[in-house]
Design a protein around this motif. Structure first.
Motif, PDB file in Angstrom:
ATOM      1  N   ALA A  76       0.837  -1.199   0.000  1.00  0.00           N
ATOM      2  CA  ALA A  76       0.000   0.000   0.000  1.00  0.00           C
ATOM      3  C   ALA A  76       0.876   1.254   0.000  1.00  0.00           C
ATOM      4  O   ALA A  76       0.585   2.227  -0.706  1.00  0.00           O
ATOM      5  N   LEU A  77       1.940   1.231   0.773  1.00  0.00           N
ATOM      6  CA  LEU A  77       2.857   2.367   0.813  1.00  0.00           C
ATOM      7  C   LEU A  77       3.519   2.569  -0.548  1.00  0.00           C
ATOM      8  O   LEU A  77       3.608   3.692  -1.049  1.00  0.00           O
ATOM      9  N   ALA A  78       3.965   1.479  -1.167  1.00  0.00           N
ATOM     10  CA  ALA A  78       4.621   1.575  -2.475  1.00  0.00           C
ATOM     11  C   ALA A  78       3.665   2.127  -3.526  1.00  0.00           C
ATOM     12  O   ALA A  78       4.081   2.861  -4.431  1.00  0.00           O
ATOM     13  N   ALA A  79       2.385   1.803  -3.408  1.00  0.00           N
ATOM     14  CA  ALA A  79       1.404   2.285  -4.382  1.00  0.00           C
ATOM     15  C   ALA A  79       1.226   3.799  -4.298  1.00  0.00           C
ATOM     16  O   ALA A  79       0.817   4.428  -5.274  1.00  0.00           O
ATOM     17  N   THR A  80       1.540   4.379  -3.150  1.00  0.00           N
ATOM     18  CA  THR A  80       1.378   5.830  -2.994  1.00  0.00           C
ATOM     19  C   THR A  80       2.607   6.610  -3.443  1.00  0.00           C
ATOM     20  O   THR A  80       2.546   7.828  -3.555  1.00  0.00           O
ATOM     21  N   LEU A  81       3.698   5.922  -3.690  1.00  0.00           N
ATOM     22  CA  LEU A  81       4.934   6.609  -4.069  1.00  0.00           C
ATOM     23  C   LEU A  81       4.875   7.050  -5.528  1.00  0.00           C
ATOM     24  O   LEU A  81       4.300   6.363  -6.370  1.00  0.00           O
ATOM     25  N   PRO A  82       5.493   8.174  -5.831  1.00  0.00           N
ATOM     26  CA  PRO A  82       5.533   8.609  -7.230  1.00  0.00           C
ATOM     27  C   PRO A  82       6.464   7.701  -8.028  1.00  0.00           C
ATOM     28  O   PRO A  82       7.318   7.014  -7.458  1.00  0.00           O
ATOM     29  N   PRO A  83       6.309   7.689  -9.338  1.00  0.00           N
ATOM     30  CA  PRO A  83       7.228   6.881 -10.147  1.00  0.00           C
ATOM     31  C   PRO A  83       8.663   7.364  -9.934  1.00  0.00           C
ATOM     32  O   PRO A  83       8.889   8.533  -9.628  1.00  0.00           O
ATOM     33  N   PRO A  84       9.616   6.482 -10.106  1.00  0.00           N
ATOM     34  CA  PRO A  84      11.001   6.881  -9.866  1.00  0.00           C
ATOM     35  C   PRO A  84      11.458   7.945 -10.864  1.00  0.00           C
ATOM     36  O   PRO A  84      11.067   7.931 -12.029  1.00  0.00           O
ATOM     37  N   ALA A  85      12.254   8.846 -10.371  1.00  0.00           N
ATOM     38  CA  ALA A  85      12.859   9.871 -11.227  1.00  0.00           C
ATOM     39  C   ALA A  85      14.335   9.525 -11.363  1.00  0.00           C
ATOM     40  O   ALA A  85      14.995   9.203 -10.387  1.00  0.00           O
ATOM     41  N   TYR A  86      14.813   9.578 -12.582  1.00  0.00           N
ATOM     42  CA  TYR A  86      16.179   9.139 -12.834  1.00  0.00           C
ATOM     43  C   TYR A  86      17.144  10.302 -13.063  1.00  0.00           C
ATOM     44  O   TYR A  86      18.283  10.092 -13.444  1.00  0.00           O
ATOM     45  N   GLU A  87      16.699  11.519 -12.810  1.00  0.00           N
ATOM     46  CA  GLU A  87      17.553  12.674 -13.071  1.00  0.00           C
ATOM     47  C   GLU A  87      18.854  12.619 -12.277  1.00  0.00           C
ATOM     48  O   GLU A  87      19.904  13.028 -12.763  1.00  0.00           O
ATOM     49  N   SER A  88      18.785  12.103 -11.076  1.00  0.00           N
ATOM     50  CA  SER A  88      19.982  12.077 -10.236  1.00  0.00           C
ATOM     51  C   SER A  88      21.038  11.106 -10.768  1.00  0.00           C
ATOM     52  O   SER A  88      22.197  11.169 -10.367  1.00  0.00           O
ATOM     53  N   LEU A  89      20.657  10.230 -11.679  1.00  0.00           N
ATOM     54  CA  LEU A  89      21.604   9.263 -12.233  1.00  0.00           C
ATOM     55  C   LEU A  89      22.368   9.817 -13.434  1.00  0.00           C
ATOM     56  O   LEU A  89      23.295   9.185 -13.914  1.00  0.00           O
ATOM     57  N   GLY A  90      21.935  10.935 -13.913  1.00  0.00           N
ATOM     58  CA  GLY A  90      22.560  11.505 -15.102  1.00  0.00           C
ATOM     59  C   GLY A  90      21.653  11.311 -16.301  1.00  0.00           C
ATOM     60  O   GLY A  90      20.782  10.437 -16.317  1.00  0.00           O
ATOM     61  N   ALA A  91      21.857  12.111 -17.301  1.00  0.00           N
ATOM     62  CA  ALA A  91      20.979  12.115 -18.470  1.00  0.00           C
ATOM     63  C   ALA A  91      21.006  10.781 -19.209  1.00  0.00           C
ATOM     64  O   ALA A  91      19.960  10.237 -19.572  1.00  0.00           O
ATOM     65  N   HIS A  92      22.194  10.243 -19.427  1.00  0.00           N
ATOM     66  CA  HIS A  92      22.308   8.990 -20.194  1.00  0.00           C
ATOM     67  C   HIS A  92      21.630   7.830 -19.451  1.00  0.00           C
ATOM     68  O   HIS A  92      20.861   7.068 -20.048  1.00  0.00           O
ATOM     69  N   ALA A  93      21.906   7.694 -18.166  1.00  0.00           N
ATOM     70  CA  ALA A  93      21.301   6.611 -17.384  1.00  0.00           C
ATOM     71  C   ALA A  93      19.789   6.788 -17.325  1.00  0.00           C
ATOM     72  O   ALA A  93      19.033   5.813 -17.409  1.00  0.00           O
ATOM     73  N   GLY A  94      19.342   8.016 -17.189  1.00  0.00           N
ATOM     74  CA  GLY A  94      17.909   8.283 -17.160  1.00  0.00           C
ATOM     75  C   GLY A  94      17.227   7.859 -18.444  1.00  0.00           C
ATOM     76  O   GLY A  94      16.152   7.255 -18.424  1.00  0.00           O
ATOM     77  N   LYS A  95      17.856   8.158 -19.584  1.00  0.00           N
ATOM     78  CA  LYS A  95      17.291   7.759 -20.877  1.00  0.00           C
ATOM     79  C   LYS A  95      17.239   6.234 -21.003  1.00  0.00           C
ATOM     80  O   LYS A  95      16.264   5.681 -21.500  1.00  0.00           O
ATOM     81  N   LEU A  96      18.316   5.569 -20.568  1.00  0.00           N
ATOM     82  CA  LEU A  96      18.342   4.106 -20.641  1.00  0.00           C
ATOM     83  C   LEU A  96      17.234   3.485 -19.791  1.00  0.00           C
ATOM     84  O   LEU A  96      16.544   2.553 -20.226  1.00  0.00           O
ATOM     85  N   LEU A  97      17.063   3.983 -18.588  1.00  0.00           N
ATOM     86  CA  LEU A  97      16.042   3.428 -17.706  1.00  0.00           C
ATOM     87  C   LEU A  97      14.634   3.733 -18.213  1.00  0.00           C
ATOM     88  O   LEU A  97      13.736   2.894 -18.128  1.00  0.00           O
ATOM     89  N   THR A  98      14.439   4.899 -18.771  1.00  0.00           N
ATOM     90  CA  THR A  98      13.138   5.234 -19.346  1.00  0.00           C
ATOM     91  C   THR A  98      12.840   4.317 -20.532  1.00  0.00           C
ATOM     92  O   THR A  98      11.722   3.812 -20.678  1.00  0.00           O
ATOM     93  N   LEU A  99      13.843   4.074 -21.365  1.00  0.00           N
ATOM     94  CA  LEU A  99      13.680   3.162 -22.500  1.00  0.00           C
ATOM     95  C   LEU A  99      13.371   1.747 -22.007  1.00  0.00           C
ATOM     96  O   LEU A  99      12.490   1.066 -22.546  1.00  0.00           O
ATOM     97  N   ALA A 100      14.070   1.303 -20.980  1.00  0.00           N
ATOM     98  CA  ALA A 100      13.837  -0.039 -20.433  1.00  0.00           C
ATOM     99  C   ALA A 100      12.412  -0.158 -19.895  1.00  0.00           C
ATOM    100  O   ALA A 100      11.744  -1.183 -20.101  1.00  0.00           O
ATOM    101  N   GLU A 101      11.924   0.863 -19.217  1.00  0.00           N
ATOM    102  CA  GLU A 101      10.544   0.841 -18.719  1.00  0.00           C
ATOM    103  C   GLU A 101       9.553   0.767 -19.873  1.00  0.00           C
ATOM    104  O   GLU A 101       8.566   0.031 -19.815  1.00  0.00           O
ATOM    105  N   SER A 102       9.811   1.511 -20.914  1.00  0.00           N
ATOM    106  CA  SER A 102       8.923   1.514 -22.073  1.00  0.00           C
ATOM    107  C   SER A 102       8.904   0.139 -22.740  1.00  0.00           C
ATOM    108  O   SER A 102       7.842  -0.383 -23.088  1.00  0.00           O
ATOM    109  N   GLU A 103      10.080  -0.444 -22.919  1.00  0.00           N
ATOM    110  CA  GLU A 103      10.150  -1.771 -23.531  1.00  0.00           C
ATOM    111  C   GLU A 103       9.489  -2.823 -22.643  1.00  0.00           C
ATOM    112  O   GLU A 103       8.819  -3.730 -23.145  1.00  0.00           O
TER     113      GLU A 103
END
Length: 100
Positions: free
Chosen positions: A58-85
């Motif tokens: 229930a707690l996890a359901a209330t959390l916002p989706p993860p933000a990858y900005e802190s990982l850097g632009a390249h890592a953020g793009k990779l993780l966003t692509l992985a989620e999409s796939e």
């Protein structure tokens, strides 16, 4: 006097010594009580863990989706692509399951 396959001394042909049988039964009853107590503890623990799991879900359901900005632009793009796939694969699997 011989011994039975269970370790009891055979007396009078086919009988056993009552004190040996009583002692063996006392041991078995003790083990049974210990097993029942352990089962009760495990059932209680299972209930606690189930409640904790539900609370965390229930707690996890209330959390916002993860933000990858802190990982850097390249890592953020990779993780966003992985989620999409992953979403595409999940949708294809659900569609396949619906057809069968």
């Amino acid at each position: 006097m011989g011994a039975s396959p269970h370790g009891f001394t055979v007396v009078r042909g086919r009988g056993y010594r009552p004190e040996q049988v009583d002692e063996a039964l006392d041991g078995l009853f003790g083990e049974q009580e210990e097993a029942r107590a352990r089962l009760a503890r495990l059932v209680a623990e299972q209930g606690e863990l189930t409640a904790e799991t539900e609370r965390l879900r229930a707690l996890a359901a209330t959390l916002p989706p993860p933000a990858y900005e802190s990982l850097g632009a390249h890592a953020g793009k990779l993780l966003t692509l992985a989620e999409s796939e992953a979403a595409d694969v999940r949708a294809a699997a659900e569609a396949d399951a619906a057809r069968t």
